[in-house]
Design an enzyme around this catalytic site. Structure first.
Site, PDB file in Angstrom:
ATOM      1  N   TYR A  46      40.346  36.257  48.112  1.00 18.15           N
ATOM      2  CA  TYR A  46      40.903  37.490  47.208  1.00 18.15           C
ATOM      3  C   TYR A  46      41.014  38.838  48.118  1.00 18.15           C
ATOM      4  O   TYR A  46      42.120  39.626  48.340  1.00 18.15           O
ATOM      5  CB  TYR A  46      40.352  37.468  46.036  1.00 18.15           C
ATOM      6  CG  TYR A  46      41.081  38.663  45.293  1.00 18.15           C
ATOM      7  CD1 TYR A  46      42.006  38.358  44.632  1.00 18.15           C
ATOM      8  CD2 TYR A  46      40.382  39.791  45.028  1.00 18.15           C
ATOM      9  CE1 TYR A  46      42.792  39.370  43.957  1.00 18.15           C
ATOM     10  CE2 TYR A  46      41.017  40.872  44.049  1.00 18.15           C
ATOM     11  CZ  TYR A  46      42.176  40.611  43.467  1.00 18.15           C
ATOM     12  OH  TYR A  46      42.885  41.317  42.830  1.00 18.15           O
ATOM     13  N   LYS A  90      44.248  41.050  49.797  1.00 19.08           N
ATOM     14  CA  LYS A  90      44.491  42.175  49.405  1.00 19.08           C
ATOM     15  C   LYS A  90      44.608  43.145  50.600  1.00 19.08           C
ATOM     16  O   LYS A  90      45.438  44.063  50.754  1.00 19.08           O
ATOM     17  CB  LYS A  90      43.750  42.839  48.317  1.00 19.08           C
ATOM     18  CG  LYS A  90      43.940  42.275  47.038  1.00 19.08           C
ATOM     19  CD  LYS A  90      45.468  42.065  46.484  1.00 19.08           C
ATOM     20  CE  LYS A  90      45.441  41.533  44.878  1.00 19.08           C
ATOM     21  NZ  LYS A  90      46.947  41.495  44.536  1.00 19.08           N
TER      22      LYS A  90
HETATM   23  N1  LIG Z   1      42.420  43.328  36.702  1.00 13.01           N
HETATM   24  C1  LIG Z   1      41.852  43.790  37.716  1.00 13.01           C
HETATM   25  O1  LIG Z   1      40.882  44.568  37.698  1.00 13.01           O
HETATM   26  C2  LIG Z   1      42.728  44.263  38.896  1.00 13.01           C
HETATM   27  C3  LIG Z   1      42.179  45.076  40.124  1.00 13.01           C
HETATM   28  C4  LIG Z   1      42.978  45.167  41.057  1.00 13.01           C
HETATM   29  C5  LIG Z   1      44.224  44.528  41.280  1.00 13.01           C
HETATM   30  N2  LIG Z   1      44.555  43.562  40.476  1.00 13.01           N
HETATM   31  C6  LIG Z   1      45.825  43.024  40.807  1.00 13.01           C
HETATM   32  O2  LIG Z   1      46.761  43.002  39.679  1.00 13.01           O
HETATM   33  C7  LIG Z   1      47.682  42.224  39.504  1.00 13.01           C
HETATM   34  C8  LIG Z   1      47.825  41.769  38.281  1.00 13.01           C
HETATM   35  O3  LIG Z   1      46.454  41.052  37.919  1.00 13.01           O
HETATM   36  P1  LIG Z   1      45.984  41.014  36.390  1.00 13.01           P
HETATM   37  O4  LIG Z   1      44.518  41.489  36.332  1.00 13.01           O
HETATM   38  O5  LIG Z   1      46.892  41.686  35.422  1.00 13.01           O
HETATM   39  O6  LIG Z   1      45.920  39.231  36.209  1.00 13.01           O
HETATM   40  P2  LIG Z   1      46.411  38.338  35.139  1.00 13.01           P
HETATM   41  O7  LIG Z   1      46.096  38.717  33.696  1.00 13.01           O
HETATM   42  O8  LIG Z   1      45.643  37.096  35.449  1.00 13.01           O
HETATM   43  O9  LIG Z   1      47.869  38.303  35.491  1.00 13.01           O
HETATM   44  C9  LIG Z   1      48.220  37.674  36.538  1.00 13.01           C
HETATM   45  C10 LIG Z   1      49.687  37.330  36.490  1.00 13.01           C
HETATM   46  O10 LIG Z   1      50.272  36.649  37.715  1.00 13.01           O
HETATM   47  C11 LIG Z   1      51.052  35.691  37.448  1.00 13.01           C
HETATM   48  N3  LIG Z   1      51.012  34.703  38.445  1.00 13.01           N
HETATM   49  C12 LIG Z   1      50.137  34.144  38.975  1.00 13.01           C
HETATM   50  N4  LIG Z   1      50.489  33.337  40.142  1.00 13.01           N
HETATM   51  C13 LIG Z   1      51.717  33.380  39.936  1.00 13.01           C
HETATM   52  C14 LIG Z   1      52.833  32.910  40.735  1.00 13.01           C
HETATM   53  N5  LIG Z   1      52.564  31.725  41.602  1.00 13.01           N
HETATM   54  N6  LIG Z   1      54.209  33.184  40.277  1.00 13.01           N
HETATM   55  C15 LIG Z   1      54.410  34.020  39.379  1.00 13.01           C
HETATM   56  N7  LIG Z   1      53.517  34.540  38.743  1.00 13.01           N
HETATM   57  C16 LIG Z   1      52.190  34.170  39.025  1.00 13.01           C
HETATM   58  C17 LIG Z   1      50.208  35.154  36.143  1.00 13.01           C
HETATM   59  O11 LIG Z   1      51.026  34.306  35.511  1.00 13.01           O
HETATM   60  P3  LIG Z   1      50.591  32.965  34.668  1.00 13.01           P
HETATM   61  O12 LIG Z   1      50.310  33.684  33.211  1.00 13.01           O
HETATM   62  O13 LIG Z   1      51.519  32.216  34.502  1.00 13.01           O
HETATM   63  O14 LIG Z   1      49.262  32.408  35.142  1.00 13.01           O
HETATM   64  C18 LIG Z   1      50.188  36.380  35.414  1.00 13.01           C
HETATM   65  O15 LIG Z   1      51.350  36.880  34.749  1.00 13.01           O
HETATM   66  C19 LIG Z   1      47.184  41.136  40.539  1.00 13.01           C
HETATM   67  O16 LIG Z   1      47.973  41.346  41.704  1.00 13.01           O
HETATM   68  C20 LIG Z   1      45.605  41.326  40.540  1.00 13.01           C
HETATM   69  O17 LIG Z   1      45.412  41.012  42.040  1.00 13.01           O
HETATM   70  C21 LIG Z   1      43.829  43.503  39.158  1.00 13.01           C
END
Ligand SMILES: NC(=O)c1ccc[n+]([C@@H]2O[C@H](COP(=O)([O-])OP(=O)(O)OC[C@H]3O[C@@H](n4cnc5c(N)ncnc54)[C@H](OP(=O)(O)O)[C@@H]3O)[C@@H](O)[C@H]2O)c1
Length: 246
Positions: free
Chosen positions: A166, A170
């Site tokens: 991960y 990034k």
């Molecule tokens: N949460 C945090 O603290 C945090 C911090 C820094 C960065 N981020 C980044 O923010 C972004 C969103 O994360 P989140 O926290 O909102 O996570 P999340 O709730 O798990 O959402 C992830 C999303 O990505 C989709 N996804 C995963 N694999 C995919 C694929 N192959 N094709 C299309 N869609 C796909 C998932 O779809 P499904 O529902 O079908 O699985 C879901 O809609 C990510 O890039 C993550 O690395 C998050």
């Protein structure tokens, strides 16, 4: 007359992606909620539409190039252009399989497939549509976990266990952001990476790591970078407080 801007958000059926879509729609944009599962995408778009937003589902699995080209073809036919692309879809991969010394290559590959190669797939499929926009913006949803500086012994990420998947994905996404920005600068496409901060989502919940923000709070920086004016930065990495060290 001012035409509404058109935005595509990947992984928009939940979490930060859904909140980005909601906030962009709240600004009056037409928002395409890209989801790999058509039902989940449809439900998310219906929820947004029920609040008066112009929101539409589109099927797109970022690891399947055919779905990205099909989505681009559909957008070209129905809307003719794209103003904003948010590369938000991301996975963390199993934490137990990514300490560098014992990492599972399958896990590393799967995480890079989504978080890095998926961004190239979607960006390149959408670029011809973005080039038809008078002010194209690309935002890559990265993480401070990708900051090399943050992992120095005195850095804010020093406490995190080492990760070959991960965190490195990034870091690679940040590097990609710089390279796309460089290539697209002359064409007026602003390309930046957003750090949402630690947010309570399905991605972070299983880790047990402390997070202090909502998905809506995490979405705000991506929205800001998606709505930059013509003199806005490109090739940068930002959170709510400003530039994040690489
Ligand atoms: N949460 C945090 O603290 C945090 C911090 C820094 C960065 N981020 C980044 O923010 C972004 C969103 O994360 P989140 O926290 O909102 O996570 P999340 O709730 O798990 O959402 C992830 C999303 O990505 C989709 N996804 C995963 N694999 C995919 C694929 N192959 N094709 C299309 N869609 C796909 C998932 O779809 P499904 O529902 O079908 O699985 C879901 O809609 C990510 O890039 C993550 O690395 C998050």
């Amino acid at each position: 007359m001012c035409m509404p801007k058109i935005a595509l958000v990947t992984g928009a059926n939940k979490g930060i992606g859904y909140e980005i879509a909601a906030q962009l729609a709240g600004l009056g944009m037409t928002v395409l909620l890209a989801a790999r599962d058509p039902d989940r995408g449809m439900k998310a778009a219906e929820t947004l539409r029920s609040t008066g937003c112009d929101a539409h589902p589109i099927t797109l699995d970022v690891t399947l190039p055919a779905t990205a080209s099909a989505a681009a073809t559909k957008i070209a036919r129905q809307l003719g252009r794209l103003d904003v692309l948010i590369n938000n879809a991301g996975i963390s991969g199993s934490l137990s399989q990514q300490p560098p010394g014992t990492a599972s290559l399958d896990t590393v590959r799967a995480v890079f497939d989504t978080n890095v190669f998926g961004v190239i797939t979607v960006t390149n499929a959408m670029l011809p549509l973005l080039m038809r926009s008078p002010a194209p913006r690309i935002v890559n949803v990265s993480s401070s976990v990708g900051s090399l500086t943050a992992h120095s012994p005195s850095g804010p990420m020093a406490w995190l266990p080492g990760s070959a998947a991960y965190a490195t994905s990034k870091t690679a996404l940040n590097a990609l952001t710089v390279q796309y920005a460089k290539e697209l600068r002359e064409a007026g496409v602003l390309v930046n990476a957003a750090d949402p901060g630690g947010c309570d989502t399905d991605l972070t919940r299983p880790t047990g790591f402390p997070v202090h923000r909502t998905a809506a709070q995490g979405a705000a920086i991506a929205v800001r970078l998606a709505t930059l004016g013509p003199d806005g930065p490109t090739g940068g990495f930002f959170n709510d407080d400003g530039p994040v060290p690489w």
